[in-house]
Design a protein around this motif. Sequence first.
Motif, PDB file in Angstrom:
ATOM      1  N   LYS A  21       0.836  -1.193   0.000  1.00  0.00           N
ATOM      2  CA  LYS A  21       0.000   0.000   0.000  1.00  0.00           C
ATOM      3  C   LYS A  21       0.872   1.244   0.000  1.00  0.00           C
ATOM      4  CE  LYS A  21      -3.639   2.589   0.205  1.00  0.00           C
ATOM      5  NZ  LYS A  21      -4.471   2.732  -1.009  1.00  0.00           N
TER       6      LYS A  21
ATOM      7  N   ASP B  53      -2.323  -1.555  -3.284  1.00  0.00           N
ATOM      8  CA  ASP B  53      -1.749  -1.497  -4.628  1.00  0.00           C
ATOM      9  C   ASP B  53      -1.701  -2.889  -5.241  1.00  0.00           C
ATOM     10  OD1 ASP B  53      -1.364   1.158  -3.989  1.00  0.00           O
ATOM     11  OD2 ASP B  53       0.728   0.869  -3.404  1.00  0.00           O
ATOM     12  N   ARG B  54      -1.401  -3.860  -4.408  1.00  0.00           N
ATOM     13  CA  ARG B  54      -1.407  -5.251  -4.856  1.00  0.00           C
ATOM     14  C   ARG B  54      -1.520  -6.147  -3.629  1.00  0.00           C
ATOM     15  NH1 ARG B  54       4.315  -4.170  -6.024  1.00  0.00           N
ATOM     16  NH2 ARG B  54       5.587  -5.121  -4.375  1.00  0.00           N
TER      17      ARG B  54
END
Length: 325
Positions: A12, A57-58
Amino acid sequence: MGVEIRVEGLRKSFGRQVIWEDVSFSVPAGEISALLGPSGTGKSVFLKTLVGLLRPDRGHIYVEGDDVPRLEEHELYEMRRRFGVLFQDGALFGSMDLFDNIAFPLREHTRKRESEIRRIVLEKLDMVGLSGAEGKLPGEISGGMRKRAGLARALVLDPEIILADEPDSGLDPVRTAYLNQLFVDLNARLGATFLIVTHDVGTARVLPDNLGLLFRRDLVLFGPREMVLTSGHPAVRQFFNARREGPIGMAEEKDGVRAEGEVPPPLPIPPQLMPSDGRPRRTMRRPGAWLREHGVRPPPGSFIDDQGRDWMADWDLLKAPRAPA
């Protein structure tokens, strides 16, 4: 009963500021876990990401097969009913009395009749020790009572997972001790999965089954309480010993600058909080069990309570059912 939360490869950032880079761990079902870390390490951001208020973000967050970051908005709405969240300041509506504050999720998410809502609200108020306070406004009660009212609201939908964001913030040590005991009693009664974000070392040492430490965009360690409290990791030792010497600096930009110096020895491990009725919770392990399994010697003075009882030696007596008064 509680469910497991499994986090894999979570990253993040906000713009160019990376909060955490690659966080992976599992919060065991039905247990009490605590997540610690210096200020600014993204502990509160982590809780908001767990319930889908922020998207990473992932990475993945699995709650019984559902990958939270990939749920559609209507799916998130339903999934959030599995969570109860105690926010740092209680997050109560100032214009509503405690009854309406606690009834709000029931009116928002269910079609229950007002008679049923009243029964549930009064039951949850009783569970957190606020019977008779339902007509008070948040501004008329103490900070500790607001925390407990926020906890009652988190419980009204009978969640499988309860998240608490720095519940001890702003409380004196005595009120913190009462709140910690309340968490233990609720976990014993409900069997829900608890994840508590805190920076209070005293709470972390006696309350949870599992501990984790966030530091420098990473999860340094997560595991059973005895494993973390005896860890030789410099950041873990520094944090739990409240020392200036070590990799944790005055501010985030100072982290890693003062890594020199001896790593302090681990402090004695205190006994874990027992439920008020004196019977161990389902997830409690025998004191010293993890240490024995892994050949680790407990620090001197470990598992001795304030009455001088040795919980390692006397565990079978301590956990025996109490005779009726």
